[in-house]
Motif scaffolding. Structure first.
Motif, PDB file in Angstrom:
ATOM      1  N   GLY A   1       0.816  -1.200   0.000  1.00  0.00           N
ATOM      2  CA  GLY A   1       0.000   0.000   0.000  1.00  0.00           C
ATOM      3  C   GLY A   1       0.853   1.255   0.000  1.00  0.00           C
ATOM      4  N   ASN A   2       0.189   2.389   0.167  1.00  0.00           N
ATOM      5  CA  ASN A   2       0.841   3.692   0.155  1.00  0.00           C
ATOM      6  C   ASN A   2       1.299   4.058   1.568  1.00  0.00           C
ATOM      7  OD1 ASN A   2       1.753   6.205  -0.527  1.00  0.00           O
ATOM      8  ND2 ASN A   2      -0.250   7.075  -0.977  1.00  0.00           N
ATOM      9  N   TYR A   3       2.590   4.403   1.715  1.00  0.00           N
ATOM     10  CA  TYR A   3       3.148   4.670   3.035  1.00  0.00           C
ATOM     11  C   TYR A   3       3.743   6.068   3.113  1.00  0.00           C
ATOM     12  CZ  TYR A   3       2.580  -0.063   4.806  1.00  0.00           C
ATOM     13  OH  TYR A   3       2.043  -1.238   5.258  1.00  0.00           O
ATOM     14  N   GLU A   4       3.763   6.557   4.353  1.00  0.00           N
ATOM     15  CA  GLU A   4       4.436   7.797   4.704  1.00  0.00           C
ATOM     16  C   GLU A   4       5.509   7.469   5.733  1.00  0.00           C
ATOM     17  OE1 GLU A   4       2.557  11.994   5.642  1.00  0.00           O
ATOM     18  OE2 GLU A   4       2.589  10.774   7.476  1.00  0.00           O
ATOM     19  N   ILE A   5       6.747   7.888   5.462  1.00  0.00           N
ATOM     20  CA  ILE A   5       7.879   7.610   6.347  1.00  0.00           C
ATOM     21  C   ILE A   5       8.244   8.897   7.080  1.00  0.00           C
ATOM     22  CG2 ILE A   5      10.234   6.722   6.507  1.00  0.00           C
ATOM     23  CD1 ILE A   5       8.153   4.709   5.515  1.00  0.00           C
ATOM     24  N   ILE A   6       8.264   8.833   8.412  1.00  0.00           N
ATOM     25  CA  ILE A   6       8.561   9.995   9.257  1.00  0.00           C
ATOM     26  C   ILE A   6       9.822   9.685  10.063  1.00  0.00           C
ATOM     27  CG2 ILE A   6       7.702  11.527  11.059  1.00  0.00           C
ATOM     28  CD1 ILE A   6       4.859  10.636  10.246  1.00  0.00           C
ATOM     29  N   VAL A   7      10.807  10.576   9.963  1.00  0.00           N
ATOM     30  CA  VAL A   7      12.089  10.386  10.659  1.00  0.00           C
ATOM     31  C   VAL A   7      12.320  11.578  11.579  1.00  0.00           C
ATOM     32  CG1 VAL A   7      14.548   9.937  10.399  1.00  0.00           C
ATOM     33  CG2 VAL A   7      12.945   9.174   8.621  1.00  0.00           C
ATOM     34  N   GLN A   8      12.624  11.273  12.838  1.00  0.00           N
ATOM     35  CA  GLN A   8      12.867  12.311  13.830  1.00  0.00           C
ATOM     36  C   GLN A   8      14.114  11.980  14.642  1.00  0.00           C
ATOM     37  OE1 GLN A   8       8.682  11.922  15.415  1.00  0.00           O
ATOM     38  NE2 GLN A   8       8.833  14.158  15.526  1.00  0.00           N
ATOM     39  N   ALA A   9      14.880  13.026  14.958  1.00  0.00           N
ATOM     40  CA  ALA A   9      16.076  12.866  15.799  1.00  0.00           C
ATOM     41  C   ALA A   9      16.355  14.196  16.493  1.00  0.00           C
ATOM     42  CB  ALA A   9      17.276  12.431  14.967  1.00  0.00           C
ATOM     43  N   ASN A  10      16.869  14.126  17.716  1.00  0.00           N
ATOM     44  CA  ASN A  10      17.177  15.337  18.471  1.00  0.00           C
ATOM     45  C   ASN A  10      18.200  16.196  17.732  1.00  0.00           C
ATOM     46  OD1 ASN A  10      15.462  14.583  20.574  1.00  0.00           O
ATOM     47  ND2 ASN A  10      17.101  13.464  21.644  1.00  0.00           N
ATOM     48  N   GLY A  11      17.886  17.472  17.624  1.00  0.00           N
ATOM     49  CA  GLY A  11      18.800  18.409  16.976  1.00  0.00           C
ATOM     50  C   GLY A  11      18.628  18.508  15.480  1.00  0.00           C
ATOM     51  N   PHE A  12      17.707  17.689  14.903  1.00  0.00           N
ATOM     52  CA  PHE A  12      17.505  17.703  13.458  1.00  0.00           C
ATOM     53  C   PHE A  12      16.041  17.995  13.141  1.00  0.00           C
ATOM     54  CE2 PHE A  12      21.224  15.122  14.133  1.00  0.00           C
ATOM     55  CZ  PHE A  12      22.078  15.489  13.095  1.00  0.00           C
ATOM     56  N   ALA A  13      15.827  18.571  11.958  1.00  0.00           N
ATOM     57  CA  ALA A  13      14.466  18.853  11.512  1.00  0.00           C
ATOM     58  C   ALA A  13      13.746  17.548  11.195  1.00  0.00           C
ATOM     59  CB  ALA A  13      14.485  19.763  10.282  1.00  0.00           C
ATOM     60  N   LYS A  14      12.480  17.503  11.486  1.00  0.00           N
ATOM     61  CA  LYS A  14      11.649  16.328  11.210  1.00  0.00           C
ATOM     62  C   LYS A  14      11.507  16.142   9.695  1.00  0.00           C
ATOM     63  CE  LYS A  14       6.881  14.681  11.962  1.00  0.00           C
ATOM     64  NZ  LYS A  14       5.585  15.041  12.605  1.00  0.00           N
ATOM     65  N   LEU A  15      11.700  14.902   9.228  1.00  0.00           N
ATOM     66  CA  LEU A  15      11.590  14.594   7.803  1.00  0.00           C
ATOM     67  C   LEU A  15      10.353  13.751   7.559  1.00  0.00           C
ATOM     68  CD1 LEU A  15      12.756  14.536   4.883  1.00  0.00           C
ATOM     69  CD2 LEU A  15      13.958  12.438   5.539  1.00  0.00           C
ATOM     70  N   VAL A  16       9.514  14.171   6.604  1.00  0.00           N
ATOM     71  CA  VAL A  16       8.317  13.422   6.226  1.00  0.00           C
ATOM     72  C   VAL A  16       8.455  13.043   4.751  1.00  0.00           C
ATOM     73  CG1 VAL A  16       5.811  13.445   6.010  1.00  0.00           C
ATOM     74  CG2 VAL A  16       6.906  14.646   7.913  1.00  0.00           C
ATOM     75  N   ARG A  17       8.533  11.753   4.485  1.00  0.00           N
ATOM     76  CA  ARG A  17       8.667  11.240   3.108  1.00  0.00           C
ATOM     77  C   ARG A  17       7.342  10.589   2.721  1.00  0.00           C
ATOM     78  NH1 ARG A  17      13.091   8.807   0.243  1.00  0.00           N
ATOM     79  NH2 ARG A  17      12.320   8.096  -1.779  1.00  0.00           N
ATOM     80  N   SER A  18       6.596  11.186   1.827  1.00  0.00           N
ATOM     81  CA  SER A  18       5.293  10.660   1.398  1.00  0.00           C
ATOM     82  C   SER A  18       5.391  10.057   0.003  1.00  0.00           C
ATOM     83  CB  SER A  18       4.247  11.778   1.415  1.00  0.00           C
ATOM     84  OG  SER A  18       4.606  12.808   0.512  1.00  0.00           O
ATOM     85  N   GLY A  19       4.325   9.369  -0.389  1.00  0.00           N
ATOM     86  CA  GLY A  19       4.279   8.791  -1.731  1.00  0.00           C
ATOM     87  C   GLY A  19       5.065   7.516  -1.905  1.00  0.00           C
ATOM     88  N   VAL A  20       5.364   6.808  -0.828  1.00  0.00           N
ATOM     89  CA  VAL A  20       6.103   5.544  -0.913  1.00  0.00           C
ATOM     90  C   VAL A  20       5.095   4.420  -1.134  1.00  0.00           C
ATOM     91  CG1 VAL A  20       7.658   3.958   0.254  1.00  0.00           C
ATOM     92  CG2 VAL A  20       7.912   6.429   0.579  1.00  0.00           C
ATOM     93  N   GLU A  21       5.037   3.901  -2.345  1.00  0.00           N
ATOM     94  CA  GLU A  21       4.088   2.846  -2.696  1.00  0.00           C
ATOM     95  C   GLU A  21       4.782   1.499  -2.537  1.00  0.00           C
ATOM     96  OE1 GLU A  21       0.279   1.651  -3.635  1.00  0.00           O
ATOM     97  OE2 GLU A  21       0.971   3.733  -3.494  1.00  0.00           O
ATOM     98  N   LEU A  22       4.437   0.763  -1.478  1.00  0.00           N
ATOM     99  CA  LEU A  22       5.064  -0.535  -1.211  1.00  0.00           C
ATOM    100  C   LEU A  22       4.350  -1.622  -1.995  1.00  0.00           C
ATOM    101  CD1 LEU A  22       7.206  -2.072   0.416  1.00  0.00           C
ATOM    102  CD2 LEU A  22       5.478  -2.409   2.191  1.00  0.00           C
ATOM    103  N   LEU A  23       5.133  -2.417  -2.705  1.00  0.00           N
ATOM    104  CA  LEU A  23       4.596  -3.439  -3.593  1.00  0.00           C
ATOM    105  C   LEU A  23       4.768  -4.827  -2.976  1.00  0.00           C
ATOM    106  CD1 LEU A  23       6.221  -2.020  -6.844  1.00  0.00           C
ATOM    107  CD2 LEU A  23       4.019  -1.396  -5.820  1.00  0.00           C
TER     108      LEU A  23
END
Length: 737
Positions: free
Chosen positions: A77-99
């Protein structure tokens, strides 16, 4: 078992085309990657979340000391990947279609936190398989709707559009159940069919026993044609895996209607040859309807619907979803049969009746072979009591009234207990009734074939900590079919061939023109397959380890004793009148103490272990071992043979010896690599496209299990008696059964 060895195989995948990523997971995929800063240094304290956009399910993990993370056994299905770490800006990666079976790689580069608190990127994961050595072709729902599936909309037909797959020849398409094909030149009976991770192989004749004619039901199809991972086995040709759609938090559905009729069809050569008899495909006809193809009216209509389960006092959003489908398929046709150019005319029938009508074989001929429709100037002679008679002959062309009725439906429920446990259940059925197929000339020999297929599975996926994933499955499938003639009285006589009268053929086929039911009918069989599967995955840095077991019980009830009513083949009408079957006079019956219906009950045990070792970011080594212990089908024949020996007074000559032993040496090693050379600049970069080239190779040993169809055939194992008389000297009296 049949053994196939696949030696070093290299394949180049330029962009995401036919060859896509595979992770040896029957119904799911995985997402992995490395979290780094802008200087490519690993970030060791990052938290990664994978959220299914359709169902809002989330999985959370933390990276290891080198910044690596991995989510195994994720639903497609369609996934959203969210990466967070202290001292860094939050990263949101959308549109990841897992097959299906995809090992998606989603690397994350975090920026230092300044004014910008969130970085949003919309980009899919690369579809290029850099994770293992498997060669596969993927078909998503879009490709299923756009690529041709033939007029029957059989989902399995999509395999024919993959590289290295063909049906070889029209004569081989009937060797296995459903749609049979050859992968890389392998046997058409050496393909493994899976539905939602469930075994749907026909244990009697191989092939897929669960029809799928509704593409709207299917989420994805994946065909693995080379270098299977150790998780896959049972067959040596290919693995065709289908997963069905599941519901989401939004209500979605589809409706369809497909129509085919004679106005859309052209006249075949057979239709043109039979135009004088059927009245169709005649350019000189007085009505337009008769100038075209014979009547046909086919309709396929139905729909699908799914979404969250909402009931009084229960809201299933974010936790419980359903999906269902229903299809009705009807087909009505008028078809032309082959022309028999040796049927006695009305005058010829009168001669046969007057001179030899009292003989049982002649009475059967006059009963089951109608008079010729048109004389063709040919004749046949015979002599009785010193008097020679001439029988005028003509042409006879039959026609068929084909009828097909089918219901196909499914239901599926998915439930998320909590972030660590997810369960799904699916049931699919197909009920069909086919009549009017096969032999049309003479009439009364077309077949009637009811069939019913069912499959059900329950799956539980559990996260056992941050590194362990367990996938358990219970499954059951059943197939039942029966084939006989539209006129039951045709079973009262043997199969009778007379070459001079153009009565030919003994096996059921459209071009058969002999009288009496074909020697390979009637027949029936019922199959049951029970399955318990459990696989465990373990993620440890550069290693993705997986091991598991697959236990199956297969039951078959089969009636198939060819020539049980006998076969008589005469070169001339004179031989037929004299009842001297010079060409063939054979009957096969179970020996005393034997039985016409055979039962099989086998237990199969499969075990595997495998590892995908990412030695460098661009080089992955895949290795594993599979062991298969199939049931010994011969063991089900021994009790029957003991009865035969006892009925023969203990005569050891009737004993089935030696009994083949169970095949216990089916160890199947797997070794492969995947190399993704990464370049920047220079002439080699023009060839590789940077990261768009993958070189794969490997070695695999596979086995194909035996099929029960054929065990106990007349003369093959000594369980049936076959009588063939030397009719050149001793007539075999015609004796209706």
């Amino acid at each position: 078992m049949i053994r196939t060895v696949r030696f070093f195989a290299l394949s180049l995948a330029l962009m995401a085309g036919a060859f896509s990523q595979a992770n040896a997971q029957a119904t799911s995929g995985s997402i992995s990657g490395v979290v780094t800063d802008e200087r490519q240094g690993a970030i060791a304290n990052a938290t990664v979340t994978a959220r299914n956009v359709g169902t809002n399910e989330s999985r959370v993990t933390t990276v290891d000391g080198e910044g690596r993370y991995r989510f195994s056994n994720l639903q497609v299905g369609n996934y959203e990947i969210i990466v967070q770490a202290n001292g860094f800006a939050k990263l949101v990666r959308s549109g990841v279609e897992l097959l299906l079976n995809q090992a998606a790689v989603v690397n994350a580069v975090l920026k230092l936190k300044t004014v910008e608190e969130v970085v949003t990127v919309a980009e899919n994961a690369s579809l290029l398989n850099t994770a293992n050595s498997e060669v596969s072709t993927r078909f998503d729902s879009k490709r299923l709707s756009e690529l041709p599936l033939a007029t029957n909309r059989n989902v399995f037909n999509i395999a024919l559009s993959a590289a290295g797959v063909s049906q070889l020849g029209s004569g081989q398409t009937g060797f296995a159940a459903g749609m049979s094909y050859s992968s890389n030149g392998g046997r058409v009976r050496s393909n493994n069919f899976m539905l939602d991770g469930q075994d749907i192989n026909d244990p009697s004749v191989a092939g897929g026993q669960q029809p799928l004619n509704n593409p709207d039901l299917v989420q994805e199809v994946r065909l693995v044609t080379n270098q299977f991972a150790a998780e896959y086995g049972r067959n040596s040709g290919s693995v065709l895996s289908v997963i069905t759609k599941s519901g989401t938090n939004q209500y979605h559905g589809s409706a369809f209607l497909f129509n085919n009729n004679n106005h859309f069809n052209a006249c075949s050569n057979q239709d043109k040859a039979a135009s004088k008899t059927t009245g169709f495909c005649n350019p000189n006809a007085t009505t337009d309807a008769r100038k075209g193809a014979p009547f046909r009216l086919e309709n396929q209509f139905g729909g699908t619907f799914g979404g969250p389960v909402r009931l009084p006092y229960f809201d299933g959003k974010d936790k419980t979803w359903f999906f269902g489908s229903l299809q009705r398929w009807t087909d009505r046709q008028l078809g032309s049969g082959f022309t028999l150019s040796g049927a006695p005319t009305d005058a010829g029938r009168q001669i046969l009746q007057q001179v030899a009508g009292g003989r049982p074989q002649v009475a059967a001929l006059l009963r089951f072979l109608p008079a010729a429709q048109t004389a063709n100037g040919k004749s046949a002679r015979f002599t009785v009591g010193g008097v020679t008679s001439t029988v005028p002959l003509g042409d006879l062309t039959g026609s068929t009234a084909f009828r097909f009725d089918d219901w196909q439906g499914s239901g599926r429920i998915d439930h998320q207990f909590n972030p660590n446990h997810r369960m799904s259940g699916r049931y699919l059925f197909d009920d069909s009734l086919t009549s009017g197929t096969g032999q049309a000339t003479p009439p009364g020999l077309t077949t009637v074939a009811p069939a019913r297929s069912q499959s059900a599975t329950i799956n539980l996926t559990s996260l056992l900590g941050s590194r362990w994933v367990n996938d358990a499955r219970l499954a059951w499938s059943r197939f039942g079919s029966r084939t006989t003639a539209s006129d039951p009285s045709s079973q009262q006589i043997p199969s009778i061939e007379i070459e001079e009268l153009a009565l030919r053929g003994f096996n059921a086929a459209a071009d058969r023109t002999a009288i009496g039911l074909a020697v390979n009918q009637p027949q029936f069989r019922f199959n049951n397959t029970y399955q318990i599967v459990d696989t465990v995955g373990y993620n440890a840095g550069d290693h993705a380890v997986k091991f598991g077991t697959d236990f199956r019980r297969t039951q078959v009830k089969s009636f198939f004793v060819p020539t049980i009513r006998g076969r008589l083949a005469y070169p001339t009408l004179q031989n037929f009148i004299d009842d001297v079957a010079l060409t063939a006079a054979t009957v096969n019956r179970p020996l005393p103490g034997g039985q016409q219906i055979q039962y099989y009950d086998n237990y199969d045990y499969y075990f595997f272990g495998q590892d995908e070792w990412k030695i460098t970011p661009s080089f992955t080594l895949s290795y594993g071992l599979r062991y298969e212990l199939p049931g010994n089908t011969f063991n089900d024949l021994i009790p029957v043979n003991n009865q035969i020996v006892a009925a023969a007074g203990g005569d050891a000559r009737f004993g089935f010896t030696p009994v083949p032993k169970t095949d216990k040496n089916n160890f199947q090693p797997r070794l492969g690599f995947s190399w993704n050379p990464r370049t920047s600049g220079g002439p080699f970069n023009l060839l590789t496209g940077g990261e768009k080239l993958v070189v794969r190779g490997g070695y695999a040993l596979n086995n194909t299990p035996p099929i029960s169809n054929g065990f106990g055939f007349p003369g093959s194992l000594g369980y049936n008696g076959s009588i063939s008389r030397d009719t050149a000297n001793t007539p075999l009296p015609f004796a209706p059964t």
